[in-house]
Motif scaffolding. Structure first.
Motif, PDB file in Angstrom:
ATOM      1  N   ASP A 434       0.824  -1.213   0.000  1.00 18.24           N
ATOM      2  CA  ASP A 434       0.000   0.000   0.000  1.00 18.24           C
ATOM      3  C   ASP A 434       0.853   1.256   0.000  1.00 18.24           C
ATOM      4  N   VAL A 435       2.122   1.125   0.362  1.00 13.48           N
ATOM      5  CA  VAL A 435       3.029   2.270   0.412  1.00 13.48           C
ATOM      6  C   VAL A 435       4.172   2.001  -0.566  1.00 13.48           C
ATOM      7  N   ILE A 436       4.421   2.966  -1.458  1.00 18.00           N
ATOM      8  CA  ILE A 436       5.463   2.814  -2.476  1.00 18.00           C
ATOM      9  C   ILE A 436       6.337   4.058  -2.503  1.00 18.00           C
ATOM     10  N   ALA A 437       7.441   4.008  -3.261  1.00 18.63           N
ATOM     11  CA  ALA A 437       8.316   5.173  -3.409  1.00 18.63           C
ATOM     12  C   ALA A 437       7.617   6.245  -4.243  1.00 18.63           C
ATOM     13  N   CYS A 473      11.236   8.879  -0.957  1.00 17.02           N
ATOM     14  CA  CYS A 473      10.277   8.910   0.150  1.00 17.02           C
ATOM     15  C   CYS A 473       9.082   8.020  -0.164  1.00 17.02           C
ATOM     16  N   GLN A 474       8.532   7.412   0.891  1.00 16.41           N
ATOM     17  CA  GLN A 474       7.398   6.513   0.753  1.00 16.41           C
ATOM     18  C   GLN A 474       6.083   7.278   0.855  1.00 16.41           C
ATOM     19  N   VAL A 475       5.159   6.967  -0.047  1.00 16.28           N
ATOM     20  CA  VAL A 475       3.846   7.609  -0.054  1.00 16.28           C
ATOM     21  C   VAL A 475       2.800   6.526  -0.278  1.00 16.28           C
ATOM     22  N   PRO A 476       1.533   6.767   0.127  1.00 15.55           N
ATOM     23  CA  PRO A 476       0.473   5.787  -0.144  1.00 15.55           C
ATOM     24  C   PRO A 476       0.281   5.604  -1.640  1.00 15.55           C
ATOM     25  N   LYS A 477       0.016   4.378  -2.035  1.00 16.74           N
ATOM     26  CA  LYS A 477      -0.155   4.052  -3.448  1.00 16.74           C
ATOM     27  C   LYS A 477      -1.395   4.739  -4.019  1.00 16.74           C
ATOM     28  N   PHE A 478      -1.280   5.261  -5.266  1.00 16.58           N
ATOM     29  CA  PHE A 478      -2.376   5.918  -5.997  1.00 16.58           C
ATOM     30  C   PHE A 478      -2.907   7.141  -5.245  1.00 16.58           C
ATOM     31  N   ARG A 557      -7.689   8.521   4.089  1.00 14.36           N
ATOM     32  CA  ARG A 557      -6.653   7.485   4.072  1.00 14.36           C
ATOM     33  C   ARG A 557      -5.352   7.998   4.672  1.00 14.36           C
ATOM     34  N   VAL A 558      -4.961   9.235   4.305  1.00  9.75           N
ATOM     35  CA  VAL A 558      -3.729   9.821   4.849  1.00  9.75           C
ATOM     36  C   VAL A 558      -3.846  10.013   6.350  1.00  9.75           C
ATOM     37  N   GLN A 559      -5.004  10.498   6.814  1.00  6.91           N
ATOM     38  CA  GLN A 559      -5.171  10.751   8.251  1.00  6.91           C
ATOM     39  C   GLN A 559      -5.193   9.453   9.048  1.00  6.91           C
ATOM     40  N   ILE A 560      -5.775   8.395   8.461  1.00  5.70           N
ATOM     41  CA  ILE A 560      -5.771   7.108   9.154  1.00  5.70           C
ATOM     42  C   ILE A 560      -4.344   6.573   9.275  1.00  5.70           C
ATOM     43  N   LEU A 561      -3.552   6.744   8.212  1.00  8.07           N
ATOM     44  CA  LEU A 561      -2.183   6.214   8.216  1.00  8.07           C
ATOM     45  C   LEU A 561      -1.247   7.021   9.116  1.00  8.07           C
ATOM     46  N   TYR A 562      -1.390   8.374   9.078  1.00 13.96           N
ATOM     47  CA  TYR A 562      -0.366   9.206   9.706  1.00 13.96           C
ATOM     48  C   TYR A 562      -0.890  10.154  10.789  1.00 13.96           C
ATOM     49  N   GLY A 563      -2.203  10.273  10.957  1.00 19.81           N
ATOM     50  CA  GLY A 563      -2.728  11.159  11.995  1.00 19.81           C
ATOM     51  C   GLY A 563      -3.381  12.402  11.418  1.00 19.81           C
ATOM     52  N   ASN A 564      -4.098  13.131  12.260  1.00 20.36           N
ATOM     53  CA  ASN A 564      -4.873  14.295  11.805  1.00 20.36           C
ATOM     54  C   ASN A 564      -4.010  15.484  11.389  1.00 20.36           C
ATOM     55  N   SER A 581      -3.019  20.335  -2.068  1.00 23.00           N
ATOM     56  CA  SER A 581      -1.772  19.963  -1.394  1.00 23.00           C
ATOM     57  C   SER A 581      -2.003  18.740  -0.528  1.00 23.00           C
ATOM     58  N   VAL A 582      -1.028  17.828  -0.536  1.00 22.73           N
ATOM     59  CA  VAL A 582      -1.056  16.642   0.316  1.00 22.73           C
ATOM     60  C   VAL A 582       0.164  16.712   1.225  1.00 22.73           C
ATOM     61  N   ARG A 583      -0.084  16.742   2.522  1.00 24.49           N
ATOM     62  CA  ARG A 583       1.022  16.792   3.491  1.00 24.49           C
ATOM     63  C   ARG A 583       1.221  15.396   4.060  1.00 24.49           C
ATOM     64  N   LEU A 584       2.458  14.892   3.983  1.00 22.33           N
ATOM     65  CA  LEU A 584       2.806  13.555   4.449  1.00 22.33           C
ATOM     66  C   LEU A 584       4.075  13.624   5.288  1.00 22.33           C
ATOM     67  N   PRO A 585       4.282  12.664   6.158  1.00 20.33           N
ATOM     68  CA  PRO A 585       5.562  12.633   6.885  1.00 20.33           C
ATOM     69  C   PRO A 585       6.688  12.162   5.975  1.00 20.33           C
ATOM     70  N   MET A 586       7.903  12.570   6.285  1.00 16.74           N
ATOM     71  CA  MET A 586       9.078  12.115   5.539  1.00 16.74           C
ATOM     72  C   MET A 586       9.432  10.704   6.015  1.00 16.74           C
ATOM     73  N   THR A 587       9.211   9.702   5.165  1.00 11.46           N
ATOM     74  CA  THR A 587       9.505   8.314   5.518  1.00 11.46           C
ATOM     75  C   THR A 587      10.383   7.709   4.446  1.00 11.46           C
ATOM     76  N   ASP A 588      11.288   6.817   4.907  1.00 13.31           N
ATOM     77  CA  ASP A 588      12.171   6.157   3.955  1.00 13.31           C
ATOM     78  C   ASP A 588      11.613   4.788   3.604  1.00 13.31           C
TER      79      ASP A 588
END
Length: 590
Positions: A434-437, A473-478, A557-564, A581-588
């Protein structure tokens, strides 16, 4: 290794044998063609180099001869030799002699723009000098190159030597024409650019370093002495014979080819130093195409080998399958041989044998066999029903077939659309998590937008503003597809003129921000609020609004994965465009 090969299936043995034979044949032909091409390129380039330096030698001979001719004509026409022979203690006569000689030098100096200085030395070693303002001090430097013995041996023939930077000296002895008596020496300073321009014209169309050597194997242009390669050549190879030749040598682990041409009477030697690596730079494309040809040929050959091996072993596979089934439950399905070879005849004999054995057990095991056959047929029907269902893999393979058919019939645009759609479908059914580069997500979006570019033509223009350091960086797929679809369907499609979509990614503090910007019709605040209204799911108002629902789905989906703290933000101005805009955490990758 041999034992392992002997234990392989017959189809695998045939496939490997074909693959090895194809690989050996293709590699032999490809490597042979490559070596032949490289050899031809080297020969052609060497021949071209010889032709170029022959032209340099011709131009050099002509220019230096012209300079010597200008000086000689000036010397003969002015009758200056008679004044050089008049040597007296009479002050008045000596003054007039100096005036005449200086006048001659001045006329000669300004007869050509490339003459920088003139020096005449009479037989009593008295020196007369004239030089341009911009060339002060050249005559003093000329004395360092002055060699009376060398000039005397040349009997009036010009001798050329290097001077300070930017200057070349032509020296020769002066003889009175009627009496053939030695009257002095002349040193003419010439702008080296007049000589260097011959080389520069060649450098524009050929690679390598061109050297000009005089009769004493001295370098004519001083600035080339700072080149380590030139110094190495002069120290080890400048004494080569004067006739034309090619010599290969190594310098700092790299091979160089020297092409030498000597002008008439060995007055000049022109040498070109060419790096063999530079000489064969054009073979990189040949190497690339050779590798591609090998890979394509091996792939096609391997597929053909698979088909041939399958056709050869099909009867064996059918016979083995029938024997396996018969050994389990004594149920026999008549084998229809695909060919009339030895294996086909063996299959027919097995059919006859199995029928007889089946008749012997038919009475005792009739009920049991009927029950087993019923169960077996039920499973077969279910299996065939499952096979008949159209699944994503079947759709993808069908699209591939349509793409090939469109290419064959020349419908390139339709073929490209089907190809891109197939790539999107393959990505959608891939077994990635579910999470890809981010790089993979952007690759999917590029294919998605390429498909829309074919549909909409020039109406859509896509721009990317990406921070290359964030692509791992890893982001949710699609995560980007619903946002891009919204920009096209509800922004650009409803607005006349060309639409622009900009996809950005950048780092803000410790967060990754993705943006999809369009210049569409925009939205007001009420419409933005409805985008994030979860109660519209399944309502009449929400029907047909798949993209809007997709935007809300991405946000949740983003809020469930990473928080509000994370999620989507929409900024829009009616009539001007929208930024999502989509705000995501920096993940490797972990």
């Amino acid at each position: 290794m041999m034992e392992l090969f002997l234990n392989l299936k017959l189809r695998t043995k045939i496939l490997l044998s074909f693959a090895v034979l194809i690989m050996i044949s293709v590699l032999t032909i490809s490597i042979g063609n490559y070596m032949f091409s490289v050899s031809a390129i080297k020969k052609n380039t060497t021949d071209f180099s010889e032709y170029l330096i022959e032209q340099i030698g011709f131009n050099l001979e002509k220019r230096t001869a012209d300079i010597e001719q200008v000086e000689f004509q000036q010397f003969r026409n002015t009758n200056i030799s008679s004044w050089l022979m008049r040597q007296s203690d009479d002050t008045q006569l000596e003054l007039e002699r100096s005036i005449r000689i200086n006048g001659y030098m001045n006329d000669l100096l300004y007869s050509a723009d490339y003459f920088l200085s003139v020096m005449i030395i009479d037989t009593n070693n008295k020196q007369y000098m004239d030089e341009r303002i911009i060339a002060k001090g050249l005559n003093k430097a000329a004395l360092d190159s002055f060699n009376v013995e060398l000039l005397g041996n040349k009997r009036g023939k010009g001798s050329w030597h290097q001077g300070p930077d930017g200057v070349v000296y032509m020296m020769r002895t002066l003889y009175d024409i009627p009496t053939n008596q030695l009257v002095g020496y002349i040193i003419l300073g010439i702008d080296s650019n007049y000589i260097r321009s011959i080389i520069e014209k060649v450098d524009d169309i050929a690679s390598g370093t061109v050297l000009i050597l005089n009769e004493e194997n001295e370098l004519l242009l001083r600035e080339q002495e700072t080149n380590d390669l030139v110094s190495y050549y002069l120290n080890d190879y400048s004494g080569e014979p004067n006739e034309a030749h090619n010599v290969t040598f190594q310098f700092h682990g790299e091979n160089y080819l020297t092409t030498l041409i000597a002008t008439s009477y060995s007055k000049w030697k022109v040498v070109q130093l060419i790096s063999v690596k530079e000489l064969t730079r054009g073979t990189d494309s040949i190497k690339l195409w050779t590798v591609l040809t090998v890979l394509i040929t091996l792939t096609v050959g391997f597929l053909l080998a698979m088909f041939i091996s399958k056709s050869i072993t099909e009867n064996v596979r059918l016979l083995l399958g029938s024997m396996t089934r018969f050994s389990v439950d004594f149920s026999h399905k008549v084998i229809v041989p695909r060919s009339r070879d030895e294996v086909g005849m063996l299959a027919e004999k097995f059919n006859s044998m199995a029928e007889k054995i089946e008749e012997l057990f038919n009475t005792v095991y009739r009920e049991k066999l009927l029950k087993q056959k019923a169960e077996y047929r039920t499973l077969q029907f279910e299996y065939k029903a499952l096979q008949a269902q159209i699944n994503p893999h079947f759709l993808y393979n069908t699209l591939e077939s349509i793409h090939s058919l469109a290419k064959i019939k020349g419908d390139d645009e339709i073929g490209e659309m089907v190809y891109l759609l197939g790539k999107l479908l393959r990505e959608s059914i891939s077994k990635k998590g579910d999470v890809i580069a981010l790089a993979e997500e952007l690759a999917f979006i590029r294919n998605y937008l390429a498909l829309h570019s074919i549909i909409y033509g020039d109406k859509i223009q896509v721009q990317y503003a990406l921070d290359e350091t964030l692509l791992a960086c890893q982001v949710p797929k699609f995560i980007l597809q619903p946002l891009v679809e919204n920009s096209i369907k509800h922004g650009i499609e409803e607005k006349p003129g060309k639409g622009i979509i900009v996809i950005r990614c950048y780092q803000e503090t410790d967060d990754l921000v993705l943006e999809v910007v369009d210049n569409g019709i925009g939205m007001d605040e009420a419409m933005i609020s409805r985008l994030f209204d979860g109660e519209r799911y399944g309502t009449a108002e929400g029907e047909g609004k798949h993209t809007n629902v997709g935007i809300l789905s991405v946000h949740k989906r983003v809020q469930i994965l990473y928080g509000n703290h994370y999620g989507l933000k929409v900024d829009s101005v009616p009539g001007e465009g929208t930024t999502i805009s989509v705000r995501l955490p920096m993940t490797d990758g972990e």
